[in-house]
Design a protein around this motif. Structure first.
Motif, PDB file in Angstrom:
ATOM      1  N   GLY A   1       0.767  -1.233   0.000  1.00  0.00           N
ATOM      2  CA  GLY A   1       0.000   0.000   0.000  1.00  0.00           C
ATOM      3  C   GLY A   1       0.796   1.280   0.000  1.00  0.00           C
ATOM      4  O   GLY A   1       0.226   2.362   0.179  1.00  0.00           O
ATOM      5  N   ARG A   2       2.125   1.187  -0.183  1.00  0.00           N
ATOM      6  CA  ARG A   2       2.963   2.392  -0.237  1.00  0.00           C
ATOM      7  C   ARG A   2       3.832   2.374  -1.491  1.00  0.00           C
ATOM      8  O   ARG A   2       4.178   1.312  -2.005  1.00  0.00           O
ATOM      9  N   ILE A   3       4.188   3.556  -1.941  1.00  0.00           N
ATOM     10  CA  ILE A   3       5.053   3.682  -3.117  1.00  0.00           C
ATOM     11  C   ILE A   3       6.505   3.509  -2.687  1.00  0.00           C
ATOM     12  O   ILE A   3       6.985   4.187  -1.783  1.00  0.00           O
ATOM     13  N   MET A   4       7.200   2.597  -3.356  1.00  0.00           N
ATOM     14  CA  MET A   4       8.616   2.359  -3.102  1.00  0.00           C
ATOM     15  C   MET A   4       9.510   3.115  -4.075  1.00  0.00           C
ATOM     16  O   MET A   4      10.581   3.594  -3.719  1.00  0.00           O
ATOM     17  N   GLU A   5       9.059   3.231  -5.343  1.00  0.00           N
ATOM     18  CA  GLU A   5       9.908   3.855  -6.357  1.00  0.00           C
ATOM     19  C   GLU A   5       9.045   4.336  -7.523  1.00  0.00           C
ATOM     20  O   GLU A   5       8.038   3.727  -7.862  1.00  0.00           O
ATOM     21  N   ILE A   6       9.446   5.464  -8.118  1.00  0.00           N
ATOM     22  CA  ILE A   6       8.830   5.987  -9.341  1.00  0.00           C
ATOM     23  C   ILE A   6       9.948   6.415 -10.277  1.00  0.00           C
ATOM     24  O   ILE A   6      10.869   7.123  -9.868  1.00  0.00           O
ATOM     25  N   ALA A   7       9.867   5.980 -11.523  1.00  0.00           N
ATOM     26  CA  ALA A   7      10.880   6.378 -12.511  1.00  0.00           C
ATOM     27  C   ALA A   7      10.345   6.107 -13.909  1.00  0.00           C
ATOM     28  O   ALA A   7       9.350   5.398 -14.083  1.00  0.00           O
ATOM     29  N   SER A   8      11.032   6.667 -14.896  1.00  0.00           N
ATOM     30  CA  SER A   8      10.712   6.307 -16.268  1.00  0.00           C
ATOM     31  C   SER A   8      11.019   4.831 -16.452  1.00  0.00           C
ATOM     32  O   SER A   8      11.847   4.256 -15.733  1.00  0.00           O
ATOM     33  N   SER A   9      10.353   4.197 -17.402  1.00  0.00           N
ATOM     34  CA  SER A   9      10.606   2.771 -17.642  1.00  0.00           C
ATOM     35  C   SER A   9      12.075   2.527 -17.944  1.00  0.00           C
ATOM     36  O   SER A   9      12.687   1.582 -17.428  1.00  0.00           O
ATOM     37  N   GLU A  10      12.647   3.392 -18.755  1.00  0.00           N
ATOM     38  CA  GLU A  10      14.048   3.222 -19.138  1.00  0.00           C
ATOM     39  C   GLU A  10      14.957   3.257 -17.918  1.00  0.00           C
ATOM     40  O   GLU A  10      15.836   2.396 -17.748  1.00  0.00           O
ATOM     41  N   ASP A  11      14.760   4.249 -17.045  1.00  0.00           N
ATOM     42  CA  ASP A  11      15.614   4.382 -15.863  1.00  0.00           C
ATOM     43  C   ASP A  11      15.369   3.266 -14.857  1.00  0.00           C
ATOM     44  O   ASP A  11      16.307   2.749 -14.237  1.00  0.00           O
ATOM     45  N   LEU A  12      14.108   2.890 -14.678  1.00  0.00           N
ATOM     46  CA  LEU A  12      13.788   1.882 -13.672  1.00  0.00           C
ATOM     47  C   LEU A  12      14.410   0.535 -14.018  1.00  0.00           C
ATOM     48  O   LEU A  12      14.979  -0.137 -13.154  1.00  0.00           O
ATOM     49  N   TYR A  13      14.323   0.155 -15.285  1.00  0.00           N
ATOM     50  CA  TYR A  13      14.842  -1.153 -15.666  1.00  0.00           C
ATOM     51  C   TYR A  13      16.363  -1.143 -15.808  1.00  0.00           C
ATOM     52  O   TYR A  13      17.012  -2.170 -15.591  1.00  0.00           O
ATOM     53  N   ALA A  14      16.913   0.009 -16.142  1.00  0.00           N
ATOM     54  CA  ALA A  14      18.369   0.091 -16.286  1.00  0.00           C
ATOM     55  C   ALA A  14      19.067   0.293 -14.946  1.00  0.00           C
ATOM     56  O   ALA A  14      20.166  -0.224 -14.725  1.00  0.00           O
ATOM     57  N   SER A  15      18.411   1.040 -14.028  1.00  0.00           N
ATOM     58  CA  SER A  15      19.070   1.375 -12.777  1.00  0.00           C
ATOM     59  C   SER A  15      18.065   1.465 -11.630  1.00  0.00           C
ATOM     60  O   SER A  15      17.780   2.555 -11.112  1.00  0.00           O
TER      61      SER A  15
END
Length: 317
Positions: free
Chosen positions: A225-239
């Motif tokens: 129920g809480r947000i752990m991370e937000i990023a662009s798809s490119e950034d999230l999968y790369a880093s």
């Protein structure tokens, strides 16, 4: 200039249960820009579907605000909310349970238009037939029944039902998880093509990170129920910056059977929302947790341009 269509602030959803409170969502805040596809990912019980239903007021949030195109939805009356409905539609997970077996496909597609008193009978039929074209179903589907179609075709009907009202925003709730693997790619490709061609804005809910990577511009990672991370798809999968995100990504199947995956197995089960851990809710399963993680709930902070994480550690980049 990026124009925000949906703004969610401090959204919470609690349910009373046997003398306690189930905290399904807590302090959820994010934006969705016009024309953007934002993914919601996380394990079962993370709150993905609850967010999707709460932002459309299919369920009432306990607290927080949801603003759609400048209008605060949570303060609207039932009548005022009904007038907003054509602009916001929902694609359900189960293509078998979400279509009435007693109605023809044409009746299913025009039902929402009738409720909203949109157009004449002829105009409603024209819009429904156009929606069938959008999802590549034959014209004769209009007079047939749901049981005459395969699961993939039924999900196309569900997509057509949403499109018939010409929405600007769609919540797609696990739209391919109930389908055969061989059909999933076809439906995901269709959704991506429709989103681009019609300029739709979409909240895409899924547990399949490979699908999310393909269709989403940005990704929101949820846990208990809480947000752990937000990023662009490119950034999230790369880093990926959060240990939970890294564990999720490590579980994606690799196409090369000889490749060695750095699989991170999370220990234990997801805690109960009736008794979430103090501090960081992920700490009881986190492989790099510190004593300090049991203290205050970590704030969602920007660690790179457009990349946010809720973790006190700075040595995970």
């Amino acid at each position: 200039m990026i124009e925000t269509l949906l703004a969610v602030r401090d959204l919470a959803k609690h349910y009373p249960s046997q003398g306690t409170t189930l905290r399904i969502l807590e302090n959820i805040s994010f934006d969705v820009a016009k024309g953007e596809v934002v993914g919601l990912v996380g394990e079962s019980g993370s709150g993905k579907t609850t967010i999707g239903r709460a932002v459309l007021r299919l369920i009432e949030p306990t607290s927080g605000t949801v603003t759609f195109d400048g209008t605060e939805l949570t303060t609207l009356s039932a009548g005022e909310m009904r007038r907003q409905r054509p602009r916001m539609q929902y694609i359900f997970q189960d293509p078998f349970a979400s279509l009435s077996p007693r109605m023809t496909i044409g009746e299913i597609l025009t039902e929402g238009l009738k409720i909203q008193k949109i157009g004449t009978a002829k105009e409603r039929e024209e819009r429904a037939r156009k929606a069938l074209e959008h999802v590549d179903l034959p014209a004769d589907a209009y007079n047939r029944y749901a049981h005459e179609f395969s699961g993939g075709q039924r999900q196309r009907v569900g997509i057509a039902r949403a499109l018939a009202l010409a929405p600007e925003f769609i919540v797609a709730d696990e739209p391919v998880s109930a389908l055969d693997v061989s059909i999933q790619a076809q439906v995901v490709n269709l959704l991506r093509e429709l989103q681009q061609r019609l300029g739709l804005t979409m909240l895409f809910i899924s547990h399949d990170l490979a699908v999310v990577e393909f269709i989403c511009d940005r990704v929101i990672v949820l846990y208990l129920g809480r947000i752990m991370e937000i990023a662009s798809s490119e950034d999230l999968y790369a880093s990926p910056q959060h240990p939970y995100t890294r564990a999720l990504l490590s579980a994606i199947p690799m196409p090369d059977p000889d490749a060695k995956a750095d699989r991170q197995i999370l220990k234990g089960d997801v805690p109960s929302p009736a008794n979430p851990p103090s501090g960081c809710v992920f700490r009881t399963r986190c492989p790099v947790a510190l004593e300090a993680c049991a203290g205050a709930v970590p704030a969602l902070r920007e660690v790179a341009p457009g990349h946010f994480k809720a973790c006190i550690r700075d040595d995970l980049g």
